[in-house]
Structure formats: structure tokens, C-alpha cells
Design an enzyme around this catalytic site. Structure first.
Site, mmCIF file in Angstrom:
data_model
loop_
_atom_site.group_PDB
_atom_site.id
_atom_site.type_symbol
_atom_site.label_atom_id
_atom_site.label_comp_id
_atom_site.label_asym_id
_atom_site.label_seq_id
_atom_site.Cartn_x
_atom_site.Cartn_y
_atom_site.Cartn_z
ATOM 1 N N LEU A 149 0.823 -1.213 0.000
ATOM 2 C CA LEU A 149 0.000 0.000 0.000
ATOM 3 C C LEU A 149 0.858 1.265 0.000
ATOM 4 O O LEU A 149 0.493 2.263 -0.617
ATOM 5 C CB LEU A 149 -0.941 0.006 1.196
ATOM 6 C CG LEU A 149 -2.201 -0.855 1.075
ATOM 7 C CD1 LEU A 149 -2.988 -0.837 2.379
ATOM 8 C CD2 LEU A 149 -3.091 -0.374 -0.070
ATOM 9 N N ARG B 29 0.239 3.818 -2.796
ATOM 10 C CA ARG B 29 -0.227 5.195 -2.586
ATOM 11 C C ARG B 29 0.624 6.172 -3.382
ATOM 12 O O ARG B 29 0.105 7.145 -3.953
ATOM 13 C CB ARG B 29 -0.204 5.513 -1.097
ATOM 14 C CG ARG B 29 -1.326 4.839 -0.338
ATOM 15 C CD ARG B 29 -1.140 4.867 1.162
ATOM 16 N NE ARG B 29 -2.274 4.211 1.813
ATOM 17 C CZ ARG B 29 -2.299 3.835 3.089
ATOM 18 N NH1 ARG B 29 -1.243 4.041 3.861
ATOM 19 N NH2 ARG B 29 -3.368 3.241 3.591
ATOM 20 N N TYR C 74 -9.921 4.861 -2.517
ATOM 21 C CA TYR C 74 -9.146 3.621 -2.461
ATOM 22 C C TYR C 74 -7.677 3.856 -2.139
ATOM 23 O O TYR C 74 -7.227 4.981 -2.040
ATOM 24 C CB TYR C 74 -9.326 2.757 -3.688
ATOM 25 C CG TYR C 74 -9.050 3.314 -5.062
ATOM 26 C CD1 TYR C 74 -9.562 2.667 -6.170
ATOM 27 C CD2 TYR C 74 -8.279 4.448 -5.277
ATOM 28 C CE1 TYR C 74 -9.313 3.123 -7.463
ATOM 29 C CE2 TYR C 74 -8.024 4.915 -6.544
ATOM 30 C CZ TYR C 74 -8.542 4.239 -7.636
ATOM 31 O OH TYR C 74 -8.283 4.708 -8.902
ATOM 32 N N GLU C 75 -6.954 2.743 -1.908
ATOM 33 C CA GLU C 75 -5.583 2.752 -1.369
ATOM 34 C C GLU C 75 -5.543 3.427 0.007
ATOM 35 O O GLU C 75 -4.574 4.107 0.361
ATOM 36 C CB GLU C 75 -4.608 3.455 -2.325
ATOM 37 C CG GLU C 75 -4.559 2.862 -3.720
ATOM 38 C CD GLU C 75 -3.828 1.537 -3.797
ATOM 39 O OE1 GLU C 75 -3.588 0.928 -2.738
ATOM 40 O OE2 GLU C 75 -3.522 1.104 -4.912
ATOM 41 N N GLY C 76 -6.605 3.248 0.778
ATOM 42 C CA GLY C 76 -6.741 3.924 2.067
ATOM 43 C C GLY C 76 -7.429 5.251 1.853
ATOM 44 O O GLY C 76 -6.939 6.102 1.094
#
Length: 518
Positions: free
Chosen positions: A256, A260, A394-396
Site C-alpha cells: 500500500l 499510494r 481507495y488505497e486507504g
């Protein structure tokens, strides 16, 4: 070179040759690959956008294979496993130009990125030799399966389990929001062993017990695949446990971190296209006897779009240069790869939040330039606008990234060196150590603003001219917002520095003339 910062991550941030990296520093063969990516998108993908949105059978996988044939699916994949073995910064720059269409960029970005990175960093030689060549060639499409219906931002609360039976791992659970699910040949799946040992597994699509549910009906990215991965006594060979049992969070979260960073470039790609098409429209569209691009309020929008893009782009490739430096210094072994992927986690999150939120501002203003036409599907902005919205999720989510940034900064008591007004605000906010989520979110905003402005100013100092003018527009936009964030932490007033002088008309004209951001 402007003063650099001890904020936030590590050793490399203060080194001028790394901190000063700019997109203009790509050259030679790297630049040829970037140009190849843009040409591929404009010739092979963009003419097929309606067919992609209809998910015409076989179309998206065929385009991924074509990209793989050009070497674009394995830019930073190790050479020993079918890739080109190049840097992550170059891979991100290529991803930016492979993201002119959002649906394609998701499919490509996951296959070439987050589905490979955990395997490349943490896999053993056998695992990498069995799977990476298929992904790097574009022959296979990859997917990353972390989220669950009741475990999104709180990923470690996942309930998917893995039990070792008769020499095989048997997986049971449901993974949700899985991009590429319809086409994926290989899933990187997170599951728990013995109820609490969070672990990573390489699961092939054709394995018994692996199923994909119907497509989600999404607001945007209609040409991409998003569906649930259903695991019902799904079989996974014992040797497909990735890394070590109970250490799957190293695989998941470091994938991640890099994801990111790459999502930053994936977000500025559509923003670049939005600037291109909206400035062309502003030049061509006539009202009251002159082009829209000659009106002051339209010029202001164009200058702001250019400034937001400039800051996000500067921060993104500065981060990528530091990530590459970290891998050059410590990568090679599994432990070294883990350390390199973790080194600039804060900067990766800063870049992700900055780029995705600047993308949102840019596509909104670009659509506004079109007026009523922008709100129709007859013009390109409707698709770009819809596709861009998910970037902040998304991606946190950006909220989770903000809390991560603040927690890391407070845990390490990170301040900044430097005498600038914004540097002092960051240090005072860190000293105040807010404990509530709103305060920590405001602290993260200060860190993000500082990192974005410093990145833009470093680049502008090198190149001057229109660069400096564009950075000044960003400074004038961001400093009042930094003051507001600081005030929400310490509950005291603060005076904002005087605005930098800017010529909005000249900046707008330069952007319209080039049909692209700086």
C-alpha cells in the site's frame, strides 16, 4: 536550493540531489518510454473508451497484453523475472500517462503495480519465477484482495481464514471491492491463520473454491472490473504462503505504501487530460465575441488548475526519487525491501492525499469551464469527472491517510528545520500534539501543505519563469488554508503572509498555448 526539512520520513529528504528531483529530470531512454506510454494511450485506448465502458468481452485483457508487449507492465519488475528492472519513479511517470482513461489505468495500474509489488519484495525465488513473468508480460492480470464487507479501513479486522489441511491452505471468506476481479489470473489474498495470524497468499483464479460475484454498479470507472472474490474452501498450495505466517501486514501495508505513491501519478494523469481538453475548449468556444480563455474568471480557473497540478506533480516525483534512493541503499533482501518500502511511508501518504484532492479540484473546475456541455456525456469531462471521484477512497481513504500521517509525525515528534512561516506552524502544531481526530486531521493537512509547497518551491527555484509564477499561485491558495488548519488545533489567530505577486492572465495564456500544465 531552499532549506529542506527533517519532516517527515528519513535520511534522504534533506539531500538536495534527491529532494530537488523534478519531472524535467526524466531524459533519454526514460523519456522515450514515457512518450511510448502516451502514444499507446492515445492510439490504442482512447478511441475505444465507449467500448471499454461497456466491458466488451476480451477487450481490456487484450489491451493489457499489448501494453505488456511494449514492456509497460513490468517497468520496475526485476529483470530476472521478465521485467525491465527500472525505478519506481519512472514506473509512476509511465503510469501517469497510462492513466488518461481511468478505467484502463486501474486495470493496468494494479496489474503492473500493487498485485506485483508484494510478490516482488517479499516472495521467494520460486514464487517470483512462477508468477512475475506472467504479470510483467501482460499475459496475466493481477488483483489485490485485502478489503472485506466488514473490514475496509480497519483491514486487520479481516475474518477470511486459512487452514492447513493435507498439505494445502484452505481459504474461506469474502473479499470486497476487488479491482480486476473479472479478469484476474492471480489474487494476492490476505487471510488469518489460527484466527489471528494475518498472512498473505498467492491464489490462482482456476483453483477449486475460487469464485467471482457479479460486477458492482459503479458511479465511474465503468470499464474496469470491480467485484467480490468468494473463497469457499478455496485451495492454495502450501508453497503459496507469501513471506511468513503472521507477517502478512508487512506485505499488505508496504504494498500500500508504494501503491499510494503510484496512485498519486495515477491521479494526476486524468488531471493532466482535464487541463488539456478544458483549455482547448476555452480557446475554441466563443461568447460575447471572444474566446472563453480571454475572460478573467476563466483565466483564474486555468491558473489555479495549473498551480494545483504543479504542486501535486512536484511532490509525487520528489517522493518517487526518494523511494528509489531508499531501495538503492537498502533493497535487495527481503528485510532491506521492507525497510525501503517503509522509509517514506509518510511522504507516500502526503503525495496520495495531495494528488487526489488536487485532481478533484482540477476536474471540477475543468467541467465548469465547459458549462452545460460539461454536464453531458457528449463531451469528455463527464467521464473524467466521474472516474476521478474514487481516487480519494481507495488505497486507504484520505481520512485514514491523514490519521496515519499525524500518528507517525506525533510518534516521532517530527518537526521541521527552516524559518518559513509554514515550517513554524508545523512545528508548533506538532508541539501541541492534538489527540482528537479533527485535530490530528488538521495537523496532517499542515504537513501535506508544507510538503506540497516545499516541493513546488524547490522545483520552481531550479527552473524559474512560469514555474515560479505557478508555484506562487499555489502558495497564495495554500497558505490561508494552512492558517485555518493551525487555528483549529491551537484555537488562536494567526496572520497569513502577504500574497506573492502573480500575473493570472500570463499564467493562463501560457497554459492555453501549450495545451498542458507546466
Amino acid at each position: 536550493m531552499t532549506k529542506t526539512s527533517s519532516l517527515p520520513g528519513g535520511r534522504f529528504l534533506a539531500e538536495p540531489d534527491v529532494a530537488g528531483f523534478a519531472p524535467e529530470d526524466f531524459s533519454g531512454d526514460d523519456l522515450l518510454m514515457i512518450q511510448t506510454a502516451e502514444q499507446f494511450m492515445r492510439k490504442e485506448v482512447m478511441p475505444l473508451q465507449d467500448r471499454l465502458d461497456a466491458q466488451e468481452p476480451g477487450l481490456m485483457p487484450s489491451l493489457i497484453r499489448k501494453a505488456g508487449e511494449l514492456g509497460l507492465c513490468g517497468v520496475d519488475t526485476p529483470e530476472a523475472f521478465g521485467g525491465l528492472g527500472l525505478g519506481k519513479n519512472l514506473a509512476a511517470r509511465i503510469l501517469e500517462f497510462m492513466s488518461l482513461n481511468g478505467s484502463f489505468s486501474v486495470t493496468y495500474g494494479i496489474t503492473s503495480g500493487i498485485s506485483q509489488v508484494g510478490l516482488a519484495l517479499f516472495g521467494d525465488e520460486d514464487q517470483k519465477s512462477r508468477y512475475l513473468p506472467h504479470l510483467a508480460s501482460g499475459e496475466w492480470i493481477g488483483a489485490y484482495a485485502l478489503s472485506e464487507p466488514n473490514a475496509g479501513s480497519d483491514a486487520l479486522s479481516a475474518t477470511t481464514r486459512a487452514d492447513l489441511r493435507d498439505g494445502k491452505w484452505i481459504l474461506n471468506g469474502t473479499k470486497m471491492w476487488i479491482s480486476n476481479a473479472q479478469w484476474a489470473d492471480l489474487f494476492l489474498v490476505m487471510a488469518k491463520i489460527d484466527g489471528d495470524k494475518f498472512s498473505a497468499f498467492l491464489v490462482e483464479r482456476g483453483a477449486p473454491g475460487v469464485d467471482v460475484s457479479r460486477e458492482e454498479h459503479k458511479l465511474g470507472l465503468k470499464g474496469s472490473s470491480t467485484a467480490r472474490l468468494i473463497l469457499e474452501n478455496a485451495e492454495c498450495p502450501a508453497e503459496n504462503l507469501l513471506y511468513q505466517p503472521g507477517l502478512g501486514h508487512h506485505v499488505a501495508f508496504n504494498a500500500l505504501n508504494i501503491g499510494r505513491f503510484k496512485l498519486s501519478s495515477m491521479s494526476i494523469g486524468p488531471a493532466r487530460e482535464a487541463i488539456r481538453v478544458s483549455t482547448q475548449y476555452a480557446q475554441d468556444r466563443k461568447q460575447f465575441g471572444k474566446s472563453l480563455s480571454e475572460f478573467g474568471l476563466i483565466q483564474q480557473k486555468i491558473a489555479h488548475m495549473a498551480a494545483w497540478f504543479y504542486a501535486a506533480e512536484s511532490a509525487t516525483y520528489r517522493t518517487g526519487a526518494m523511494v528509489d534512493a531508499a531501495f538503492a541503499a537498502t533493497g535487495g533482501t527481503v528485510d532491506g525491501n521492507r525497510k525501503a518500502a517503509e522509509e517514506y511511508a509518510i511522504e507516500c501518504s502526503c503525495s496520495k492525499v495531495l494528488a487526489t484532492e488536487m485532481e478533484g479540484l482540477i476536474v471540477d473546475e475543468a467541467l465548469q469551464i465547459y458549462g452545460g456541455y460539461g454536464f453531458t456525456e457528449e463531451f469528455p469531462m463527464a467521464r473524467i469527472y466521474r472516474d476521478a471521484r474514487v481516487s480519494r477512497i481507495y488505497e486507504g481513504t484520505n481520512e485514514i491517510n491523514r490519521l496515519f500521517i499525524a500518528d507517525r509525525v506525533l510518534k516521532k515528534s517530527l518537526g521541521v528545520r527552516g524559518e518559513s512561516w509554514l515550517a513554524q506552524l508545523v512545528s508548533r502544531a506538532v508541539a501541541a500534539a492534538p489527540s482528537d481526530q479533527v485535530g490530528r486531521g488538521a495537523l496532517a493537512d499542515l504537513v501535506i501543505y508544507y510538503y506540497g509547497l516545499q516541493s513546488a518551491d524547490q522545483r520552481a527555484e531550479r527552473f524559474g519563469g512560469i514555474h515560479a509564477a505557478t508555484a506562487a499561485v499555489f502558495a497564495n491558495w495554500v497558505l490561508p488554508r494552512a492558517a485555518q488548519a493551525f487555528q483549529s488545533i491551537v484555537a488562536e489567530s494567526v496572520s497569513v503572509p502577504a500574497p506573492r505577486p502573480v500575473d493570472i492572465e500570463a499564467i493562463s495564456r501560457a497554459i492555453v498555448d501549450r495545451g498542458a500544465p507546466i
